[in-house]
Design an enzyme around this catalytic site. Structure first.
Site, short mmCIF file in Angstrom:
data_model
loop_
_atom_site.label_atom_id
_atom_site.label_comp_id
_atom_site.label_asym_id
_atom_site.label_seq_id
_atom_site.Cartn_x
_atom_site.Cartn_y
_atom_site.Cartn_z
N GLY A 1 24.10 54.49 169.69
CA GLY A 1 23.85 54.07 171.07
C GLY A 1 22.93 52.88 171.19
O GLY A 1 22.83 52.06 170.28
N GLU B 1 20.76 46.25 164.30
CA GLU B 1 21.97 45.68 164.91
C GLU B 1 21.57 44.93 166.19
O GLU B 1 21.75 43.73 166.30
CB GLU B 1 22.97 46.81 165.22
CG GLU B 1 24.24 46.36 165.91
CD GLU B 1 25.12 47.53 166.36
OE1 GLU B 1 24.60 48.63 166.60
OE2 GLU B 1 26.34 47.32 166.52
O1 LIG Z 1 27.92 49.69 166.69
C1 LIG Z 1 27.48 50.62 167.38
N1 LIG Z 1 26.14 50.73 167.60
C2 LIG Z 1 25.59 51.74 168.31
N2 LIG Z 1 26.32 52.71 168.89
C3 LIG Z 1 27.66 52.64 168.73
C4 LIG Z 1 28.30 51.63 167.98
N3 LIG Z 1 29.62 51.85 168.03
C5 LIG Z 1 29.81 52.95 168.77
N4 LIG Z 1 28.63 53.44 169.20
C6 LIG Z 1 28.39 54.60 170.08
O2 LIG Z 1 28.60 55.79 169.35
C7 LIG Z 1 29.25 56.73 170.18
C8 LIG Z 1 29.84 57.85 169.38
O3 LIG Z 1 30.91 57.45 168.60
C9 LIG Z 1 30.21 55.87 170.97
O4 LIG Z 1 30.64 56.53 172.15
C10 LIG Z 1 29.34 54.66 171.27
O5 LIG Z 1 28.58 54.89 172.45
#
Ligand SMILES: O=c1[nH]cnc2c1ncn2[C@@H]1O[C@H](CO)[C@@H](O)[C@H]1O
Ligand SMILES: [Zn+2]
EC number: 3.5.4.4
Length: 330
Positions: free
Chosen positions: A170, A200
């Protein structure tokens, strides 16, 4: 470089970011769920980002539509089955799939039912295809500490039964990982493996926070190269970096891909591997990641072999299971 026939391993892949657009459309029609469009090509645009995406916060909005069709056992099993099928067809031998159970309670399912439905879909696919999958459960940074403990307990309940660990996902920019210190303390004491998204949307200081919580694996961690001391620490502690280049392009984690640090990490004996993060949201797959990287830096089959080996080494599975996967790679 065509890598279709090369065996692959991936540790960083979100279920809800990897739904087939045609399935989203079909499930929405079946369940009478409102979509912004019922035209498949237009829908694809709603489900994915392009280079105009601003940052991680905007990127995370793309998970709303897939979330709408992932609220029943039947649909959760279906999308899980299909993702594993897609991976098997891309010649993966092992993958860790992650998702956030709290996002799937809108139609009355409880957390256990959600996890079991996903596991059921995965099991159906792994019976049909020669692929091993384990599941990571995500704590979401913007949700409460109480909910984070629910995910910890859920992971403990299903560990070894299809679930292999925890993740923190998140909005990294607005919610520091240290909010969840108590949760990760308990996870560490209980020997529950975990990975944390860090480095990130924020830089090295966020990676240091994740490491201070005991993370042995980092989702992305890509900006670690900015801090020499951090690089030394990653090397010394053998902390794994789950790198996802195209996702980094979309969230603007990295500005200049001519200096994409994955190659630097591998050459400096830092444990890094290649991942896709979100096949649909980032409109990617392993081949596209390799093509994308190859347009900026030199990568060859030896690098891919190293990514696979690093991923196996850091996977949340037993030493015996790792040996079996390494044998399969040969
Ligand atoms: O790259 C990312 N960075 C942070 N959170 C992410 C990324 N990709 C997805 N999600 C988050 O993880 C949740 C569960 O799969 C997704 O619903 C999204 O909110
Ligand atoms: Zn991720």
């Amino acid at each position: 470089m065509n890598i279709q026939n090369i065996k692959k391993v991936e540790l960083h892949l979100h279920l809800d970011g990897s739904l087939r657009p045609s399935t989203v459309l079909e499930l929405a029609k079946k369940d009478d769920i409102e979509l912004p469009t019922y035209d498949l090509n237009k829908l694809k645009k709603y489900l994915s980002v392009d280079e105009h995406n601003k940052d991680l916060v905007e990127y995370l909005k793309k998970f709303e539509i897939p979330g709408k069709v992932m609220q029943t056992k039947e649909n959760l099993s279906r999308v899980s089955y299909e993702l594993v099928e897609d991976l098997a067809k891309d010649n993966y031998i092992y993958a860790e799939i992650r998702f956030a159970p709290h996002f799937h309670l809108e139609k009355g399912l409880n957390l256990e039912e959600v996890v079991e439905a996903v596991l059921k879909g995965i099991e159906k696919a792994t019976k049909k295809y020669d692929i091993k999958i384990t599941l990571l459960l995500c704590i979401m940074r913007h949700l409460s500490l109480e909910k984070a403990f629910e995910i910890l307990n859920l992971t403990e309940k299903y560990i070894g039964k299809g679930v292999s660990g925890l993740d923190l996902a998140g909005d990294e920019f607005n919610y520091p990982a240290t909010i969840f210190k108590k949760v990760f303390n308990v996870a560490r004491n209980k020997g529950i493996p975990f990975t944390i998204h860090a480095g990130e949307a924020r830089g090295p200081e966020s990676v240091w926070e994740a490491i201070s919580l005991g993370a042995k694996r980092l989702g992305h961690g890509i900006r670690s190269y900015e801090d020499e001391r951090l690089i030394d620490c990653l090397k010394k502690e053998d902390i794994a970096l789950e790198c996802c280049p195209i996702s980094n392009l979309h969230t603007h984690a990295i500005k200049d891909f001519r200096n994409y640090p994955l190659k630097f990490y591998v050459e400096n004996n830092i444990n890094a591997c290649l991942n896709t993060d979100n096949r649909t949201v980032s409109n990617t797959n392993y081949q596209k990641e390799v093509d994308f990287l190859s347009s900026y830096i030199n990568i060859d089959l030896e690098d891919i072999n190293k990514f696979n080996k690093n991923a196996i080494k850091s996977a949340f599975i037993t030493e015996d299971e790792k040996k079996q996967l390494l044998n399969k790679l040969k």
